[in-house]
Scaffold this active site. Sequence first.
Site, short mmCIF file in Angstrom:
data_model
loop_
_atom_site.label_atom_id
_atom_site.label_comp_id
_atom_site.label_asym_id
_atom_site.label_seq_id
_atom_site.Cartn_x
_atom_site.Cartn_y
_atom_site.Cartn_z
N ARG A 197 0.89 -1.00 0.07
CA ARG A 197 -0.45 0.37 0.16
C ARG A 197 1.16 1.47 -0.37
O ARG A 197 2.16 1.40 0.36
CB ARG A 197 -0.78 -0.49 1.53
CG ARG A 197 -0.25 0.06 2.90
CD ARG A 197 -1.47 0.00 3.84
NE ARG A 197 -0.57 -0.16 4.90
CZ ARG A 197 0.02 -0.87 5.37
NH1 ARG A 197 -0.30 -1.83 4.94
NH2 ARG A 197 0.22 -0.21 6.65
N TRP A 213 10.94 23.36 -41.10
CA TRP A 213 10.72 23.71 -39.70
C TRP A 213 9.44 23.14 -39.10
O TRP A 213 9.35 22.43 -37.83
CB TRP A 213 10.88 25.26 -40.21
CG TRP A 213 10.84 26.05 -38.87
CD1 TRP A 213 12.08 26.32 -38.13
CD2 TRP A 213 9.73 26.48 -37.33
NE1 TRP A 213 11.91 27.44 -36.91
CE2 TRP A 213 9.98 27.18 -36.76
CE3 TRP A 213 8.30 26.54 -38.59
CZ2 TRP A 213 9.35 27.67 -35.44
CZ3 TRP A 213 7.46 26.89 -37.33
CH2 TRP A 213 8.01 27.87 -35.82
N TYR A 273 8.75 21.52 -35.77
CA TYR A 273 7.86 22.26 -34.38
C TYR A 273 6.77 21.83 -33.96
O TYR A 273 6.65 21.68 -32.91
CB TYR A 273 7.62 23.69 -34.63
CG TYR A 273 7.37 25.06 -33.57
CD1 TYR A 273 8.28 25.59 -32.97
CD2 TYR A 273 5.73 25.50 -33.59
CE1 TYR A 273 8.18 26.47 -32.28
CE2 TYR A 273 5.39 25.85 -32.31
CZ TYR A 273 6.65 26.59 -31.63
OH TYR A 273 6.32 27.23 -30.63
N ASP A 275 15.96 27.22 -38.06
CA ASP A 275 15.35 28.57 -37.43
C ASP A 275 16.30 29.67 -36.98
O ASP A 275 17.82 29.84 -37.05
CB ASP A 275 15.30 27.83 -36.32
CG ASP A 275 14.38 29.19 -34.91
OD1 ASP A 275 13.24 28.87 -35.33
OD2 ASP A 275 15.20 29.79 -34.40
#
Length: 488
Positions: free
Chosen positions: A71, A432, A436, A452
Amino acid sequence: MPHTGSVNPTLDDDLRYEAVSSRDARFDGTFFFAVATTGIYCRPSCPAVTPKRHNVRFYPSAAAAQGAGFRACRRCRPDAVPGSAEWNLRADLVGRAMRLIGDGVVDREGVQGLAHRLGYSTRHLHRQLTEELGAGPAALARAQRAHTARILLQTTDLPVTETAFAAGFASVRQFNDTMREIYAQTPSALRARGTPRQEGPPGGVPLRLAHRGPYAAREVFSFLARRAIPGIEEVTGAPGARTYRRTLRLPYGTGIAEVQEPHRTARGWLACRLHLTDLRDLAAAVQRVRRLFDLDADPDAVAERLGADPALRPLVAARPGLRSPGAADADELAVRAVLGQQVTVAAATRLGARLVAAYGTPLAVPDGALTHLFPEPAALADAEFPGVPEARRRTLRTVAAALADGTVRLDPGADRDDTGRRLLALRGVGPWTAGYVRMRALGDPDVFLPDDAGARRALTALGTGPGADDAWRPWRSYALHHLWNKDS
């Protein structure tokens, strides 16, 4: 002890016991330990007296420890630890399955629905999960339901019977039996032990969302603030004490999430409050906020790899715990990525606001500046997209249609490589945009965007040439954020 990283499967029991002896919180969520003499299982950082080695058993998941008859510890609450960063990193069946289970798919669609989404038989799926985690999908989902129920019992006044169904249990009897088995207490007793906290405005479900290691909150909140679209998002307050708020479209209803920027001296959790029209959405809402704020990351493993590069070392040292924010709504993120092509972040948010106003779903009851849900893909397949050039309008319609008909799937269990290929096959979607989307919508920690502009400027300033990112695997998404933050 040296940090091997949460994705290292070779951690042996002696190293695990060393982590337990030193109460090393970096391993919380990576494994659990149980004590044979007490019948209790804990997280590695549990503050209790360290048990003798021969009485300790190790388990790869809370569900496995529960299945073995242990538990949950009442002191360290092992069910509330951050999720393992391994599931974000891995693209295999087990990693994809764990992301979907975390999103509540088993509760909504059953084990068969989970297997169908993943493209495997239920038998094969059960075997794979049991081999690695010591528990099958039903047991893993059961552990999550119990955790959700404990939160509801201890932070809301919802009647016990309603709590059972809100947490995803099929019956009150099943709920009672599970809570007694896992927590050795009745639901009523658990409620009596609750100490609801009141950070932020009243109402909703208050939560402490745990994370491991340092957390670069200023950078994360600034990243989200710059991109907040009016109507569905807002950031209020001054830096260091900001609140991020946004609307959520959820499986059973809608919600509003409020997350507070922690003080720099605070460690270990973010204060969150969820306002839900249907409490059955609690587990899904929590997971979406966790993904957005990247709370299951392993910053020590990231820093260890990226800090080994002399060019990145100063950036890593300057921003410990820098995260790679994900997305609260993956389809929304994909549309926003295309909307922001070849324009500034500020221009993209303005276009997003026009889109929300024209095609978003109004909230039944507006909440301050939050008035809408982001438009669903089906509503955008033939949209006009005010203020957007015609070529990009065609791309937006194409992407929206692909999301609406399932050509491109961005759920937590999606195959990242296959999704990337499908995105690139869409007219107007380049590397790109696909990268992304993969980084944020799918939570891929190993994406680099060589084209980028911000990354190129930072690389030039650091004197680092093409191909340097190979040494940053599997954490290139974090390297990209360090480059973006270089001069901030």
